[in-house]
Design a protein around this motif. Sequence first.
Motif, PDB file in Angstrom:
ATOM      1  N   LEU A  19     -38.075  75.625 -30.444  1.00  0.00           N
ATOM      2  CA  LEU A  19     -38.903  74.561 -31.019  1.00  0.00           C
ATOM      3  C   LEU A  19     -40.132  75.135 -31.717  1.00  0.00           C
ATOM      4  CD1 LEU A  19     -38.614  71.957 -28.137  1.00  0.00           C
ATOM      5  CD2 LEU A  19     -37.798  71.652 -30.481  1.00  0.00           C
ATOM      6  N   ASP A  20     -40.736  76.165 -31.139  1.00  0.00           N
ATOM      7  CA  ASP A  20     -41.889  76.808 -31.775  1.00  0.00           C
ATOM      8  C   ASP A  20     -41.507  77.348 -33.147  1.00  0.00           C
ATOM      9  OD1 ASP A  20     -43.545  76.243 -29.642  1.00  0.00           O
ATOM     10  OD2 ASP A  20     -43.537  78.298 -28.831  1.00  0.00           O
ATOM     11  N   LYS A  21     -40.376  78.028 -33.228  1.00  0.00           N
ATOM     12  CA  LYS A  21     -39.922  78.577 -34.509  1.00  0.00           C
ATOM     13  C   LYS A  21     -39.694  77.455 -35.523  1.00  0.00           C
ATOM     14  CE  LYS A  21     -37.693  82.783 -32.802  1.00  0.00           C
ATOM     15  NZ  LYS A  21     -36.403  83.473 -32.605  1.00  0.00           N
ATOM     16  N   GLU A  22     -39.080  76.370 -35.055  1.00  0.00           N
ATOM     17  CA  GLU A  22     -38.793  75.244 -35.946  1.00  0.00           C
ATOM     18  C   GLU A  22     -40.092  74.638 -36.483  1.00  0.00           C
ATOM     19  OE1 GLU A  22     -35.859  71.355 -35.983  1.00  0.00           O
ATOM     20  OE2 GLU A  22     -36.023  72.555 -34.163  1.00  0.00           O
ATOM     21  N   PHE A  23     -41.084  74.452 -35.610  1.00  0.00           N
ATOM     22  CA  PHE A  23     -42.348  73.859 -36.047  1.00  0.00           C
ATOM     23  C   PHE A  23     -43.154  74.815 -36.929  1.00  0.00           C
ATOM     24  CE2 PHE A  23     -41.543  70.638 -32.763  1.00  0.00           C
ATOM     25  CZ  PHE A  23     -41.823  69.494 -33.513  1.00  0.00           C
ATOM     26  N   ILE A  24     -43.036  76.111 -36.710  1.00  0.00           N
ATOM     27  CA  ILE A  24     -43.705  77.088 -37.586  1.00  0.00           C
ATOM     28  C   ILE A  24     -43.112  76.997 -38.993  1.00  0.00           C
ATOM     29  CG2 ILE A  24     -43.935  79.563 -38.075  1.00  0.00           C
ATOM     30  CD1 ILE A  24     -44.298  79.916 -34.978  1.00  0.00           C
ATOM     31  N   ASN A  25     -41.794  76.923 -39.073  1.00  0.00           N
ATOM     32  CA  ASN A  25     -41.140  76.785 -40.381  1.00  0.00           C
ATOM     33  C   ASN A  25     -41.544  75.477 -41.065  1.00  0.00           C
ATOM     34  OD1 ASN A  25     -39.808  79.265 -40.351  1.00  0.00           O
ATOM     35  ND2 ASN A  25     -38.052  78.417 -39.265  1.00  0.00           N
ATOM     36  N   LEU A  26     -41.626  74.398 -40.308  1.00  0.00           N
ATOM     37  CA  LEU A  26     -42.047  73.117 -40.869  1.00  0.00           C
ATOM     38  C   LEU A  26     -43.493  73.193 -41.365  1.00  0.00           C
ATOM     39  CD1 LEU A  26     -40.412  70.683 -38.294  1.00  0.00           C
ATOM     40  CD2 LEU A  26     -39.809  70.904 -40.719  1.00  0.00           C
ATOM     41  N   ALA A  27     -44.362  73.854 -40.612  1.00  0.00           N
ATOM     42  CA  ALA A  27     -45.760  73.998 -41.015  1.00  0.00           C
ATOM     43  C   ALA A  27     -45.861  74.767 -42.330  1.00  0.00           C
ATOM     44  CB  ALA A  27     -46.572  74.694 -39.923  1.00  0.00           C
ATOM     45  N   ARG A  28     -45.048  75.796 -42.483  1.00  0.00           N
ATOM     46  CA  ARG A  28     -45.026  76.559 -43.744  1.00  0.00           C
ATOM     47  C   ARG A  28     -44.625  75.656 -44.906  1.00  0.00           C
ATOM     48  NH1 ARG A  28     -42.019  81.517 -41.079  1.00  0.00           N
ATOM     49  NH2 ARG A  28     -43.811  82.733 -40.421  1.00  0.00           N
ATOM     50  N   GLU A  29     -43.620  74.819 -44.674  1.00  0.00           N
ATOM     51  CA  GLU A  29     -43.154  73.909 -45.717  1.00  0.00           C
ATOM     52  C   GLU A  29     -44.224  72.876 -46.070  1.00  0.00           C
ATOM     53  OE1 GLU A  29     -40.055  73.743 -47.665  1.00  0.00           O
ATOM     54  OE2 GLU A  29     -40.538  75.785 -47.041  1.00  0.00           O
ATOM     55  N   VAL A  30     -44.932  72.358 -45.069  1.00  0.00           N
ATOM     56  CA  VAL A  30     -46.024  71.413 -45.325  1.00  0.00           C
ATOM     57  C   VAL A  30     -47.054  72.082 -46.223  1.00  0.00           C
ATOM     58  CG1 VAL A  30     -48.010  70.209 -44.291  1.00  0.00           C
ATOM     59  CG2 VAL A  30     -45.731  70.004 -43.253  1.00  0.00           C
ATOM     60  N   LYS A  31     -47.442  73.293 -45.894  1.00  0.00           N
ATOM     61  CA  LYS A  31     -48.452  74.014 -46.671  1.00  0.00           C
ATOM     62  C   LYS A  31     -47.969  74.280 -48.100  1.00  0.00           C
ATOM     63  CE  LYS A  31     -50.806  75.927 -42.694  1.00  0.00           C
ATOM     64  NZ  LYS A  31     -52.071  75.245 -42.930  1.00  0.00           N
ATOM     65  N   ARG A  32     -46.684  74.484 -48.276  1.00  0.00           N
ATOM     66  CA  ARG A  32     -46.125  74.723 -49.603  1.00  0.00           C
ATOM     67  C   ARG A  32     -46.077  73.437 -50.438  1.00  0.00           C
ATOM     68  NH1 ARG A  32     -41.281  74.521 -52.202  1.00  0.00           N
ATOM     69  NH2 ARG A  32     -40.081  73.789 -50.419  1.00  0.00           N
ATOM     70  N   LEU A  33     -45.785  72.317 -49.794  1.00  0.00           N
ATOM     71  CA  LEU A  33     -45.567  71.063 -50.511  1.00  0.00           C
ATOM     72  C   LEU A  33     -46.794  70.148 -50.578  1.00  0.00           C
ATOM     73  CD1 LEU A  33     -42.025  70.190 -49.090  1.00  0.00           C
ATOM     74  CD2 LEU A  33     -42.575  71.096 -51.363  1.00  0.00           C
ATOM     75  N   VAL A  34     -47.837  70.466 -49.829  1.00  0.00           N
ATOM     76  CA  VAL A  34     -49.001  69.570 -49.757  1.00  0.00           C
ATOM     77  C   VAL A  34     -49.499  69.216 -51.158  1.00  0.00           C
ATOM     78  CG1 VAL A  34     -50.827  71.341 -49.593  1.00  0.00           C
ATOM     79  CG2 VAL A  34     -51.158  69.113 -48.514  1.00  0.00           C
ATOM     80  N   GLY A  35     -49.785  67.934 -51.337  1.00  0.00           N
ATOM     81  CA  GLY A  35     -50.278  67.449 -52.620  1.00  0.00           C
ATOM     82  C   GLY A  35     -49.209  66.820 -53.484  1.00  0.00           C
ATOM     83  N   LYS A  36     -47.933  67.120 -53.200  1.00  0.00           N
ATOM     84  CA  LYS A  36     -46.855  66.486 -53.960  1.00  0.00           C
ATOM     85  C   LYS A  36     -46.808  65.002 -53.603  1.00  0.00           C
ATOM     86  CE  LYS A  36     -43.593  70.018 -55.189  1.00  0.00           C
ATOM     87  NZ  LYS A  36     -42.204  70.103 -55.602  1.00  0.00           N
ATOM     88  N   PRO A  37     -46.262  64.163 -54.503  1.00  0.00           N
ATOM     89  CA  PRO A  37     -46.163  62.727 -54.212  1.00  0.00           C
ATOM     90  C   PRO A  37     -45.328  62.459 -52.958  1.00  0.00           C
ATOM     91  CG  PRO A  37     -45.613  63.186 -56.517  1.00  0.00           C
ATOM     92  CD  PRO A  37     -45.744  64.508 -55.818  1.00  0.00           C
ATOM     93  N   VAL A  38     -45.725  61.421 -52.204  1.00  0.00           N
ATOM     94  CA  VAL A  38     -45.032  61.113 -50.947  1.00  0.00           C
ATOM     95  C   VAL A  38     -43.564  60.772 -51.156  1.00  0.00           C
ATOM     96  CG1 VAL A  38     -47.126  60.367 -49.759  1.00  0.00           C
ATOM     97  CG2 VAL A  38     -45.752  58.676 -50.963  1.00  0.00           C
ATOM     98  N   HIS A  39     -43.214  60.235 -52.331  1.00  0.00           N
ATOM     99  CA  HIS A  39     -41.833  59.830 -52.586  1.00  0.00           C
ATOM    100  C   HIS A  39     -40.956  60.961 -53.127  1.00  0.00           C
ATOM    101  CE1 HIS A  39     -44.074  59.240 -56.322  1.00  0.00           C
ATOM    102  NE2 HIS A  39     -42.953  59.572 -56.920  1.00  0.00           N
TER     103      HIS A  39
END
Length: 115
Positions: A19-39
């Motif tokens: 689960l830690d690995k999965e959430f780390i990968n998700l956090a990386r993706e959030v940081k990469r995509l932040v600011g894009k439109p919600v849709h």
Amino acid sequence: SKEIADKIYNKSDEENLSLDKEFINLAREVKRLVGKPVHDPEVQELVNKHVQASLKYVGEEAMHAFRKLEDEEIEDFQSMMASPYTEEEEKWLDQVIEYYMVQNGMYNPNQHNGK
């Protein structure tokens, strides 16, 4: 409840590591995509993965229990958890998750505000 807390916190080391690995990968993706439109489809795919990982971590019963909490109780709970996100990323992620939940019939903002 104690039963829900036990399900959340009594996981094997192997489960926690996965689960830690999965959430780390998700956090990386959030940081990469932040600011894009919600849709944006890529953003919505990310939030779908985030919701599925959260369900895996806390379980469906706990997710339903969290929905019944008042905003203040949710803020208290969130303050106990360390976040890998900046304030800007948190705000964006909250908007993305709310959009996802509305689109998937999981949340009605008008009902939540007592309207």
